[in-house]
Design a protein around this motif. Structure first.
Motif, PDB file in Angstrom:
ATOM      1  N   GLU A   1     -60.960 -12.219 -29.058  1.00  0.00           N
ATOM      2  CA  GLU A   1     -61.706 -13.351 -28.500  1.00  0.00           C
ATOM      3  C   GLU A   1     -61.381 -13.552 -27.027  1.00  0.00           C
ATOM      4  O   GLU A   1     -60.260 -13.316 -26.579  1.00  0.00           O
ATOM      5  CB  GLU A   1     -61.376 -14.616 -29.275  1.00  0.00           C
ATOM      6  N   CYS A   2     -62.377 -14.022 -26.318  1.00  0.00           N
ATOM      7  CA  CYS A   2     -62.268 -14.259 -24.891  1.00  0.00           C
ATOM      8  C   CYS A   2     -62.905 -15.606 -24.578  1.00  0.00           C
ATOM      9  O   CYS A   2     -64.005 -15.899 -25.064  1.00  0.00           O
ATOM     10  CB  CYS A   2     -62.982 -13.144 -24.144  1.00  0.00           C
ATOM     11  N   VAL A   3     -62.217 -16.397 -23.753  1.00  0.00           N
ATOM     12  CA  VAL A   3     -62.740 -17.704 -23.359  1.00  0.00           C
ATOM     13  C   VAL A   3     -62.630 -17.844 -21.840  1.00  0.00           C
ATOM     14  O   VAL A   3     -61.601 -17.512 -21.262  1.00  0.00           O
ATOM     15  CB  VAL A   3     -61.941 -18.834 -24.052  1.00  0.00           C
ATOM     16  N   GLN A   4     -63.712 -18.350 -21.228  1.00  0.00           N
ATOM     17  CA  GLN A   4     -63.687 -18.618 -19.786  1.00  0.00           C
ATOM     18  C   GLN A   4     -64.043 -20.071 -19.547  1.00  0.00           C
ATOM     19  O   GLN A   4     -64.797 -20.678 -20.306  1.00  0.00           O
ATOM     20  CB  GLN A   4     -64.629 -17.673 -19.034  1.00  0.00           C
ATOM     21  N   ASP A   5     -63.485 -20.614 -18.451  1.00  0.00           N
ATOM     22  CA  ASP A   5     -63.649 -22.052 -18.203  1.00  0.00           C
ATOM     23  C   ASP A   5     -64.476 -22.341 -16.953  1.00  0.00           C
ATOM     24  O   ASP A   5     -64.401 -23.446 -16.408  1.00  0.00           O
ATOM     25  CB  ASP A   5     -62.275 -22.718 -18.119  1.00  0.00           C
ATOM     26  N   MET A   6     -65.261 -21.355 -16.479  1.00  0.00           N
ATOM     27  CA  MET A   6     -65.989 -21.546 -15.219  1.00  0.00           C
ATOM     28  C   MET A   6     -67.499 -21.624 -15.402  1.00  0.00           C
ATOM     29  O   MET A   6     -68.237 -21.499 -14.437  1.00  0.00           O
ATOM     30  CB  MET A   6     -65.644 -20.403 -14.260  1.00  0.00           C
ATOM     31  N   ASP A   7     -67.951 -21.792 -16.629  1.00  0.00           N
ATOM     32  CA  ASP A   7     -69.383 -21.924 -16.885  1.00  0.00           C
ATOM     33  C   ASP A   7     -70.165 -20.682 -16.416  1.00  0.00           C
ATOM     34  O   ASP A   7     -71.323 -20.766 -15.992  1.00  0.00           O
ATOM     35  CB  ASP A   7     -69.944 -23.176 -16.185  1.00  0.00           C
ATOM     36  N   HIS A   8     -69.520 -19.520 -16.491  1.00  0.00           N
ATOM     37  CA  HIS A   8     -70.175 -18.278 -16.102  1.00  0.00           C
ATOM     38  C   HIS A   8     -71.256 -17.883 -17.109  1.00  0.00           C
ATOM     39  O   HIS A   8     -71.077 -18.021 -18.318  1.00  0.00           O
ATOM     40  CB  HIS A   8     -69.145 -17.144 -16.008  1.00  0.00           C
ATOM     41  N   GLU A   9     -72.363 -17.355 -16.570  1.00  0.00           N
ATOM     42  CA  GLU A   9     -73.425 -16.882 -17.462  1.00  0.00           C
ATOM     43  C   GLU A   9     -73.027 -15.570 -18.150  1.00  0.00           C
ATOM     44  O   GLU A   9     -73.324 -15.356 -19.324  1.00  0.00           O
ATOM     45  CB  GLU A   9     -74.732 -16.635 -16.692  1.00  0.00           C
ATOM     46  N   ASN A  10     -72.428 -14.679 -17.365  1.00  0.00           N
ATOM     47  CA  ASN A  10     -72.148 -13.328 -17.868  1.00  0.00           C
ATOM     48  C   ASN A  10     -70.739 -13.201 -18.412  1.00  0.00           C
ATOM     49  O   ASN A  10     -69.779 -13.721 -17.832  1.00  0.00           O
ATOM     50  CB  ASN A  10     -72.309 -12.312 -16.723  1.00  0.00           C
ATOM     51  N   MET A  11     -70.621 -12.479 -19.499  1.00  0.00           N
ATOM     52  CA  MET A  11     -69.310 -12.103 -20.022  1.00  0.00           C
ATOM     53  C   MET A  11     -69.371 -10.648 -20.457  1.00  0.00           C
ATOM     54  O   MET A  11     -70.430 -10.166 -20.885  1.00  0.00           O
ATOM     55  CB  MET A  11     -68.885 -13.019 -21.172  1.00  0.00           C
TER      56      MET A  11
END
Lengths: 111, 114
Positions: A22-32
């Protein structure tokens, strides 16, 4: 600061097990993005997602699937782990058409 | 296939020297270029981005871009042992063509010896 986190730094699994990264980002990025990195082969793109529930195959999608139910979370699934999937797995995120930021990586060993 | 080529190295320079890392790319209409540094066992870290022809300087780092020659380079002045790492070149093709995925080179391993 952009923060991309991955659920595990080290993981050991057995052949045939179902594995979730699992991966989580906190910058509201569209792309992962999900990559694997092996010595001498560089970074290879497995899958990426440009929106919730949207995904695109990368260069080596075989043996993997992904899920993106929420914008901040992108999961990589190994349906039936095999020894040739032993690798470093890296997650990254970005605004569309911008630089990517990487998580710390998960070193997966499949026995 | 969009290709990004780097000399794999290893490149070895003495402390205080200029390290020069090179990258060529195949897609003529690529628009953005990035350099990442990756220490052994760690994930890539963005250190430079460049979008237009010419030089861009940030501290001891200078990125150079020549779109006509499809060439981007990274110069590290006054190299330090702490600069020893693998440097990855990444290219972002034209908007609308790839949904924003980057294409990475395989990296150049740099060693700076004291």
């Amino acid at each position: 600061d952009v923060k991309v986190t991955q659920s595990s730094r080290y993981l050991v699994k057995r052949t045939g097990e179902k594995v979730f990264l699992e991966c989580v980002q906190d910058m509201d990025h569209e792309n992962m993005f999900w990559y694997r990195q092996d010595p001498g082969l560089g970074l290879r793109l497995i899958y990426f997602s440009y929106d919730v529930k949207m995904k695109e195959k990368g260069d080596i999608p075989e043996g993997y699937s992904v899920s993106r139910e929420k914008k901040e979370r992108f999961s990589l699934i190994l349906e039936s782990a095999s020894t040739n999937q032993t690798s470093m797995y890296l997650c990254a995120s970005s605004f569309i058409y911008n630089e990517q930021f990487f998580g710390p990586g998960t070193r997966l060993t499949v026995l | 296939q969009k290709e990004v080529e780097q000399n794999s190295g290893p490149l070895s320079v003495p402390e205080g020297a200029i390290a020069s890392l090179n990258c060529t790319y195949s897609d003529r209409v690529s628009q953005s270029f990035f350099w990442y540094r990756q220490y052994s066992g760690k994930s890539p870290e963005l250190i430079m981005s460049i979008y237009s022809n010419g030089d861009k300087e940030d501290g001891r780092f200078t990125a150079q871009l020549n779109k006509a020659s499809q060439y981007v380079s990274l110069l590290i002045r006054d190299s330090q042992p702490s600069d020893s790492a693998t440097y990855l070149c990444a290219v972002l093709p034209m908007r609308g063509s790839t949904l924003g995925r980057l294409y990475f080179g395989r990296g150049t391993q740099l060693t700076v010896w004291p």
